[in-house]
Motif scaffolding. Structure first.
Motif, PDB file in Angstrom:
ATOM      1  N   ASN A 305       0.773  -1.002   0.174  1.00 20.26           N
ATOM      2  CA  ASN A 305       0.140  -0.204  -0.378  1.00 20.26           C
ATOM      3  C   ASN A 305       0.544   1.341  -0.410  1.00 20.26           C
ATOM      4  O   ASN A 305       0.647   2.148  -0.700  1.00 20.26           O
ATOM      5  CB  ASN A 305      -0.674   0.020   0.773  1.00 20.26           C
ATOM      6  CG  ASN A 305      -2.604  -0.456   1.254  1.00 20.26           C
ATOM      7  OD1 ASN A 305      -2.155  -1.272   0.289  1.00 20.26           O
ATOM      8  ND2 ASN A 305      -3.058  -0.395   2.446  1.00 20.26           N
ATOM      9  N   PHE A 306       1.683   1.813   1.046  1.00 20.11           N
ATOM     10  CA  PHE A 306       2.489   2.675   0.933  1.00 20.11           C
ATOM     11  C   PHE A 306       3.356   2.939  -0.305  1.00 20.11           C
ATOM     12  O   PHE A 306       3.133   3.544  -1.178  1.00 20.11           O
ATOM     13  CB  PHE A 306       4.155   2.576   1.727  1.00 20.11           C
ATOM     14  CG  PHE A 306       4.777   3.455   2.356  1.00 20.11           C
ATOM     15  CD1 PHE A 306       4.141   4.575   2.857  1.00 20.11           C
ATOM     16  CD2 PHE A 306       5.484   3.015   1.562  1.00 20.11           C
ATOM     17  CE1 PHE A 306       4.875   5.679   2.976  1.00 20.11           C
ATOM     18  CE2 PHE A 306       6.471   4.468   2.284  1.00 20.11           C
ATOM     19  CZ  PHE A 306       6.268   5.543   2.691  1.00 20.11           C
ATOM     20  N   MET A 307       3.699   1.088  -0.994  1.00 20.04           N
ATOM     21  CA  MET A 307       4.956   1.497  -1.866  1.00 20.04           C
ATOM     22  C   MET A 307       4.133   1.904  -2.680  1.00 20.04           C
ATOM     23  O   MET A 307       4.263   2.828  -4.053  1.00 20.04           O
ATOM     24  CB  MET A 307       5.626   0.371  -3.053  1.00 20.04           C
ATOM     25  CG  MET A 307       6.460  -0.053  -1.978  1.00 20.04           C
ATOM     26  SD  MET A 307       7.219  -1.818  -2.366  1.00 20.04           S
ATOM     27  CE  MET A 307       7.631  -2.688  -1.415  1.00 20.04           C
ATOM     28  N   GLY A 340      13.179   7.903   5.599  1.00 21.97           N
ATOM     29  CA  GLY A 340      13.312   8.763   6.407  1.00 21.97           C
ATOM     30  C   GLY A 340      11.972   8.587   5.947  1.00 21.97           C
ATOM     31  O   GLY A 340      11.189   8.873   7.752  1.00 21.97           O
ATOM     32  N   GLU A 341      11.022   9.511   5.377  1.00 24.45           N
ATOM     33  CA  GLU A 341       9.980   9.978   5.181  1.00 24.45           C
ATOM     34  C   GLU A 341       8.357   8.481   5.638  1.00 24.45           C
ATOM     35  O   GLU A 341       7.945   7.907   6.311  1.00 24.45           O
ATOM     36  CB  GLU A 341       9.197  10.547   4.092  1.00 24.45           C
ATOM     37  CG  GLU A 341       9.635  11.590   4.930  1.00 24.45           C
ATOM     38  CD  GLU A 341       8.525  12.842   2.820  1.00 24.45           C
ATOM     39  OE1 GLU A 341       7.304  12.178   2.551  1.00 24.45           O
ATOM     40  OE2 GLU A 341       9.258  13.544   2.689  1.00 24.45           O
ATOM     41  N   SER A 342       8.935   7.527   4.990  1.00 23.89           N
ATOM     42  CA  SER A 342       8.339   6.246   5.063  1.00 23.89           C
ATOM     43  C   SER A 342       8.767   5.625   6.787  1.00 23.89           C
ATOM     44  O   SER A 342       7.881   5.331   7.528  1.00 23.89           O
ATOM     45  CB  SER A 342       9.111   4.813   4.444  1.00 23.89           C
ATOM     46  OG  SER A 342       8.511   3.469   4.752  1.00 23.89           O
ATOM     47  N   LEU A 389      11.141  -3.999  13.959  1.00 25.90           N
ATOM     48  CA  LEU A 389       9.862  -4.730  12.562  1.00 25.90           C
ATOM     49  C   LEU A 389       9.337  -3.225  11.952  1.00 25.90           C
ATOM     50  O   LEU A 389       9.831  -3.374  11.104  1.00 25.90           O
ATOM     51  CB  LEU A 389       9.167  -4.838  13.402  1.00 25.90           C
ATOM     52  CG  LEU A 389       7.549  -5.184  12.835  1.00 25.90           C
ATOM     53  CD1 LEU A 389       7.671  -6.792  12.200  1.00 25.90           C
ATOM     54  CD2 LEU A 389       6.191  -5.987  13.872  1.00 25.90           C
ATOM     55  N   ALA A 390       9.311  -1.979  12.907  1.00 25.90           N
ATOM     56  CA  ALA A 390       9.450  -0.989  11.947  1.00 25.90           C
ATOM     57  C   ALA A 390      10.331  -0.429  11.071  1.00 25.90           C
ATOM     58  O   ALA A 390      10.099   0.607   9.710  1.00 25.90           O
ATOM     59  CB  ALA A 390       8.669   0.996  13.038  1.00 25.90           C
ATOM     60  N   LEU A 391      11.218  -1.270  11.414  1.00 27.02           N
ATOM     61  CA  LEU A 391      12.544  -0.773  10.859  1.00 27.02           C
ATOM     62  C   LEU A 391      12.583  -1.102   9.227  1.00 27.02           C
ATOM     63  O   LEU A 391      12.720  -0.918   7.864  1.00 27.02           O
ATOM     64  CB  LEU A 391      13.505  -1.057  11.144  1.00 27.02           C
ATOM     65  CG  LEU A 391      15.426  -0.155  11.012  1.00 27.02           C
ATOM     66  CD1 LEU A 391      15.201   1.506  10.505  1.00 27.02           C
ATOM     67  CD2 LEU A 391      16.291  -1.089  11.474  1.00 27.02           C
ATOM     68  N   VAL A 392      12.454  -2.498   9.286  1.00 29.50           N
ATOM     69  CA  VAL A 392      12.303  -3.470   8.381  1.00 29.50           C
ATOM     70  C   VAL A 392      11.545  -3.156   7.922  1.00 29.50           C
ATOM     71  O   VAL A 392      11.275  -2.786   6.536  1.00 29.50           O
ATOM     72  CB  VAL A 392      11.975  -4.847   8.867  1.00 29.50           C
ATOM     73  CG1 VAL A 392      11.797  -5.794   7.960  1.00 29.50           C
ATOM     74  CG2 VAL A 392      12.803  -5.143   9.834  1.00 29.50           C
ATOM     75  N   VAL A 393      10.225  -2.502   7.817  1.00 33.47           N
ATOM     76  CA  VAL A 393       8.866  -2.264   7.821  1.00 33.47           C
ATOM     77  C   VAL A 393       9.351  -1.053   6.321  1.00 33.47           C
ATOM     78  O   VAL A 393       8.586  -0.684   5.357  1.00 33.47           O
ATOM     79  CB  VAL A 393       7.048  -2.016   8.159  1.00 33.47           C
ATOM     80  CG1 VAL A 393       6.298  -1.829   6.731  1.00 33.47           C
ATOM     81  CG2 VAL A 393       7.418  -4.325   8.701  1.00 33.47           C
ATOM     82  N   GLY A 398      10.234   1.754   1.671  1.00 35.11           N
ATOM     83  CA  GLY A 398       9.581   3.016   1.592  1.00 35.11           C
ATOM     84  C   GLY A 398      10.969   3.035   0.106  1.00 35.11           C
ATOM     85  O   GLY A 398      11.861   3.715  -0.155  1.00 35.11           O
ATOM     86  N   ALA A 399      11.672   2.254   0.776  1.00 33.82           N
ATOM     87  CA  ALA A 399      13.291   1.892  -0.827  1.00 33.82           C
ATOM     88  C   ALA A 399      12.698   2.130  -1.763  1.00 33.82           C
ATOM     89  O   ALA A 399      13.425   2.848  -2.918  1.00 33.82           O
ATOM     90  CB  ALA A 399      13.718   0.641  -0.869  1.00 33.82           C
ATOM     91  N   TYR A 400      11.447   1.454  -2.862  1.00 33.29           N
ATOM     92  CA  TYR A 400      10.995   1.716  -4.276  1.00 33.29           C
ATOM     93  C   TYR A 400      10.723   2.890  -4.000  1.00 33.29           C
ATOM     94  O   TYR A 400      10.438   3.626  -4.906  1.00 33.29           O
ATOM     95  CB  TYR A 400      10.450   1.064  -4.641  1.00 33.29           C
ATOM     96  CG  TYR A 400       9.571   0.590  -5.769  1.00 33.29           C
ATOM     97  CD1 TYR A 400      10.944   0.660  -7.100  1.00 33.29           C
ATOM     98  CD2 TYR A 400       8.250   1.159  -5.755  1.00 33.29           C
ATOM     99  CE1 TYR A 400       9.995   0.629  -8.166  1.00 33.29           C
ATOM    100  CE2 TYR A 400       7.996   1.511  -7.325  1.00 33.29           C
ATOM    101  CZ  TYR A 400       9.268   1.466  -8.455  1.00 33.29           C
ATOM    102  OH  TYR A 400       8.445   1.565  -9.532  1.00 33.29           O
TER     103      TYR A 400
END
Lengths: 827, 226
Positions: A305-307, A340-342, A389-393, A398-400
């Motif tokens: 969803n985020f991506m 960072g925003e993600s 967990l938050a970092l992984v998600v 956010g990477a893409y």
């Protein structure tokens, strides 16, 4: 710089409220779901780790392969095993057996039925339970000692100090309380309430103390420090073969070493290795991994969803990115900004998810019947784990978008308002929607199949009448035959009773007694093992079994019953004829097949031999065949079985009630019991309740699965809604033009809805074969299973499509209803 | 300051190759104010993008401050750009989510300048373009002329050696357009090299030299009296 990033991020979040709400809600629900599943997983994998020597403590488990039967795995073992291991295996430091037995405790004029465990003296040396009162090391040294859990101590002694108090157990010498331990935590495989020394049951166990064929206790061992438990476990089968004797009986030789294969299971693995005869229901690793996978999938959906939304709305950030580049930002700086925003969004989602978990936890814990703890202040691992967990998600989601957004060509972007930025690759977004829906549809199918199998198991014709059939449990074996008979007859005479019959075991009670059978002329080494039930005259009626050939036992034919055993004093040694007893036997259809008869009718009148209790031989004539019925869960195959009239072995009484005034009949049964056994509480249970209880855990698993699948679909739909609203916004001008050219609201809705139907349809093509494969594998684990119905897959796809339509359609209709002039003025 | 030698920029699609710049040779000295003119599609913006290091040429050489930069990668170009070049666009390109102050400050954020100094420099830049009183406003609360003044403040706050302006007056009325040109002239007078693309002959007149492009080639250069 960080302040600038944070400010831009926050202002963007506030400016695009719908987008932010969808992302934050999706992430919060996804993270909460994941956390709840992981709490379950953590609890399931934390069993028995609180015992200090858990690395060195093992339980002996067996694989049993009875000839003609499927392989069974169980945690129970034979009484002589522990002592033999200590002598024969130098690696073993201590052993302790645990034997379950039902006791009646009398206190203040009242009697209570309880389940006690008798253990060897080293039990509390191996397992360092906390002793609230008393001394762990010496608590069970006295044969008349007893250790209680806190709840039990409170039940019997209220606020008094229980230490030194006595309890009247089964009318024998008073047992003195020598220790009080806390109630069993939810993460131990032990289910202990009352613990007594083995000496308390030694008398009752005398008959099987040296019997290598009687599987009736749990055996635990503590290995010497440094011993490789795995290596020892590997050596166990060979050792067992040379240690366990071959049982010679008149009907053939039973080589125990070939039937039973022992292994050692480490204490920590007991809960995740489901076998029969566990004290508490175990959870297989496969199940735990499945739930962990569901957690990962739910998070993947939220991340997608985020991506999707981030790249879809990229046009709105294109100018910012370009300006940043023009004033000197490098691509990596922009990537970091967006990741960072993600992360920021994920952390907001995390905070909300913590609130959701806190809200859901009490109900969730109650549902699972576990004490799940979720306390950031007392659990040092929890905070870092959640942040991890938050970092992984955050990074995964956010990477893409970060790479995508940072790749804008500022020259092109800044020349026009946003030319050259197509809002990201629409195809990739659709591919990700396909992935989301493929996951959702697969989970939907999986949930339906799990439910379907459960319903099938719960409603399958078990081959006996489970409705209105009462089991009177813990029928005292010591009670003389005459009183048993009187009780059964008295019950049978009650108005509301159809039939009553004693039995050595009843469906779902977990007990099993097997015997070797010899057909006339068969090789003595051929093992033909049948399950054996000692039953009463009206057994078939009381259980509502279906007679498929021959006749039932008939109390008017005394020859149906085995004669009493010969008096050993009167029978000279070696006189086999005097120890040969003739009687009638009924068998089930599985036994007809196992014994090789051509048909049920063909079996009638045939004879076979089984061992008698005095090592003599019972010569049995088949008088009837009953249809197969389930002794255990429907997940297990039905074993071949024989039934003989043997009133000595009754432990339960089956009472089939007439439908209608059941309450009145229950009162009467209670009265009959009290008249006969005034000092023994009536322990009764309806058969359908017991059968239902077998599926409680499975029902819970199914419900959990359904809930988590539902959440996955909800999150996927949130994303779809976001994308649909983005698309509608982007196509406002096109929509306006279409309307000017004559398109109706319906045409526009259809246009948008179709755009989002395509990925859902494609998702089905991926989900169906994947779900089919995995669910077929899962169903193969059951002896009796449902077939996979293609309609179910189509339905799941249709439901997904309908949900997608509802999600997109409402929004599309609103957009389509806007006046075209508004749309054309846009841009 | 910069020298373009036989510079070619060609855009290639699957079937068609379009030459935006064809063997362009331009030399801009330190402190010059150069206006580039020409009809739409003549290659003005392509030229400015390459000069501003937002794009790279297909062939030829680009010498910037004595360095041949045409083969440099994105990271190195970003670094040179950051230290030397300021941009002004026709459509202002302010970030909607940031205030006037923050938009200007953005140009300093990638320069490792302490917060206090950043604040001073932003305030000075805003004062210079007479928009200091609007520093806490968001771009959409300003008129076009005011927005372009903020954009100029952002372009100069990092004290670039060269300012690139892509039709800086294209979206402005004449009064505001003249005001912007006046500011550019002032900056040039203070030593900033300016390369400006424009369609407006009156505004081109502010430059010291006008280069005319046609079909990707330099067709005329008029040196004007300073």
């Amino acid at each position: 710089m960080l302040k600038n990033y944070l400010m831009v991020a926050l202002r963007n979040l506030l400016k695009h409220k719908l987008y932010s709400a969808i992302n934050v809600t999706g992430l919060a629900v996804g993270l909460a779901t994941c956390v709840l599943i992981l709490l379950f997983v953590r609890n399931e994998t934390s069993y028995d780790r609180f015992f200090t020597d858990n690395d060195r403590i093992y339980q002996v488990a067996f694989k049993a392969q009875l000839p003609g039967r499927q392989v069974d795995h169980f945690a129970a073992s034979m009484l002589p095993l522990a002592a033999s291991m200590k002598v024969g295996l130098p690696e073993v430091e201590m052993t302790a057996r645990v034997i379950q037995n039902s006791v009646v405790i009398k206190q203040g004029g009242e009697s209570f039925s309880e389940t006690a465990r008798a253990v060897d003296p080293d039990f509390f040396r191996i397992f360092d339970f906390t002793f609230l009162r008393g001394d762990r090391m010496t608590a069970l040294d006295d044969p008349n000692s007893i250790v209680l859990t806190e709840s039990m101590a409170r039940k019997y002694f209220k606020d008094q100090d229980p230490l030194g108090q006595t309890l009247d157990i089964d009318g024998s010498a008073p047992a003195k309380v020598t220790g009080v331990i806390p109630d069993m935590p939810s993460n131990t495989h032990f289910d202990l309430e009352i613990i007594r020394p083995y000496a308390a049951v030694a008398q009752a166990m005398r008959g099987i103390e040296t019997n290598w064929g009687a599987v009736c206790c749990e055996t635990y061992v503590r290995l010497k420090p440094g011993v490789d438990g795995k290596a020892l476990s590997d050596r166990m089968p060979a050792w067992f073969k040379t240690t366990a004797p071959t049982l010679n009986s008149p009907t053939g030789n039973v080589v125990l070493g070939e039937i039973f294969t022992p292994r050692l299971r480490n204490l920590k693995d007991i809960h995740t290795d489901p076998v029969m005869t566990s004290m508490r229901p175990a959870t297989s690793y496969a199940e735990i991994i499945t739930f962990a996978a569901v957690a990962a999938l739910v998070l993947a959906i939220a991340s997608i969803n985020f991506m999707n939304l981030a790249t879809a709305r990229a046009t709105q950030r294109a100018r910012e990115v370009s300006v940043r580049k023009v004033v000197g930002a490098s691509r990596s700086q922009i990537i970091m900004q967006f990741i960072g925003e993600s992360l920021l969004l994920t952390v907001i989602g995390l905070v909300l998810s913590i609130a959701l978990v806190e809200l859901a936890l009490p109900a969730y814990s109650a549902f699972l019947d576990k004490k799940l703890s979720f306390n950031l202040f007392t659990d040092p691992l929890l905070g870092p784990a959640l942040l991890g967990l938050a970092l992984v998600v955050g990074v995964a989601g956010g990477a893409y978008p970060a790479f995508f957004l940072s790749g804008f060509n500022p020259a092109r972007v800044l020349k026009g308002a946003s030319s050259g930025v197509g809002g990201g690759s629409g195809r990739l977004r659709m591919a990700l929607v396909v992935v989301q829906f493929a996951i959702s549809i697969s989970l939907m199918v999986a949930t339906s199949v799990v439910y379907g199998q459960l319903l099938y198991a719960q409603n399958k014709n078990l081959g006996f009448e489970k409705e209105n059939t009462l089991v009177l449990r813990g029928f005292p074996r010591s009670v003389e035959q005459a009183r048993q008979q009187t009780l059964v007859e008295a019950l049978a005479k009650l108005d509301g009773v159809v039939a009553a019959a004693g039995s050595s075991s009843t469906p779902g009670d977990g007990s099993e007694n097997n015997t070797n059978v010899r057909l006339p002329g068969a090789n003595p080494d051929q093992m033909l093992v049948l399950r054996q039930g000692g039953v009463d005259w009206d057994f078939v009626k009381a259980l509502g079994l279906q007679l498929v050939a021959g006749r039932e036992f008939d109390r008017n034919r005394p020859a149906d019953q085995l004669p009493p055993l010969a008096d050993p004093a009167q029978v000279p040694a070696g006189d086999t004829a005097a120890r040969t007893y003739a009687g009638a036997v009924m068998i089930n259809e599985a036994a007809v097949k196992r014994l090789g008869f051509a048909s049920n009718e063909d079996a009638i009148g045939k004879q076979f031999e089984v061992g008698a209790d005095d090592d003599g031989t019972n010569k049995l004539t088949i008088i009837g065949v009953v249809a197969d019925f389930h002794f255990r869960s429907v997940h297990d195959p039905i074993p071949p079985a024989l039934f003989v009239i043997n009133r000595d072995r009754f432990s339960d009484v089956l009472v089939r009630l007439k439908p209608g005034n059941v309450q009145k009949t229950l009162v009467e049964i209670e009265r009959v019991w009290r008249d006969m056994f005034p000092n023994r509480p009536l322990n009764r249970e309806f058969l359908d309740d017991r059968i239902q209880a077998q599926y409680v855990r499975e029902a819970k698993t199914s419900q959990m699965f359904a809930a988590f699948s539902g959440l996955a679909i909800l999150i996927a739909c949130l994303g779809l809604f976001g994308l649909a609203s983005f698309t509608a916004e982007r196509r406002t001008k096109e929509i306006g033009l279409r309307k000017v050219l004559g398109a109706s609201v319906m045409d526009i809705v259809r246009l948008l809805v179709w755009q989002f139907s395509k990925p859902v349809l494609v998702a089905n093509l991926i989900a169906w074969p994947v779900a089919w494969y995995f669910m077929d594998q899962w169903l193969n684990g059951f002896s009796f299973r449902i077939d996979l119905n293609p309609l179910l897959f189509v339905s799941a796809g249709a439901v997904a499509l309908l949900i997608a339509w509802a999600t997109v359609g409402l929004h599309a209709a609103r957009v389509a209803q806007a006046k075209p002039v508004t749309a054309l003025r846009y841009e | 300051m910069l020298k373009l030698v036989d510079l070619v920029k060609a855009y290639r699609t699957e079937e068609v190759e379009t030459t935006a710049l064809n063997s362009v040779n331009i030399h801009v000295r330190d402190g010059e104010f150069v206006a580039i003119m020409g009809p739409s599609g003549c290659g003005k913006s392509s030229l400015l993008n390459i000069v501003g290091m937002l794009d790279t040429p297909s062939s030829g050489q680009y010498w910037f401050n004595g360095e041949e930069v045409s083969k440099y990668g994105e990271r190195k170009l970003a670094d040179i750009r950051k230290k030397n070049i300021g941009f002004i666009f026709q459509s202002f390109n302010l970030i909607d989510e940031l205030t006037v102050f923050e938009n200007v400050e953005l140009a300093l954020l990638y320069h490792d300048i302490p917060a206090r100094e950043r604040k001073e420099r932003v305030k000075a830049a805003l004062a210079k373009v007479n928009i200091g009183h609007r520093e806490s406003h968001l771009p959409q609360q300003l008129s076009g002329g005011q927005q372009q003044r903020v954009a100029i403040a952002r372009a100069v706050v990092a004290k670039p050696k060269m300012l690139l302006a892509d039709e800086p007056t294209g979206n402005l009325d004449s009064a505001n357009g003249d005001e912007v040109m006046r500011m550019l002239t002032e900056l040039n007078a203070e030593g900033t090299t300016i390369v400006m693309v424009t369609h407006s002959m009156p505004h081109a007149q502010y430059a010291t030299r006008i280069i005319n492009l046609f079909d990707g080639q330099v067709v005329a250069e008029n040196l004007r009296a300073a």
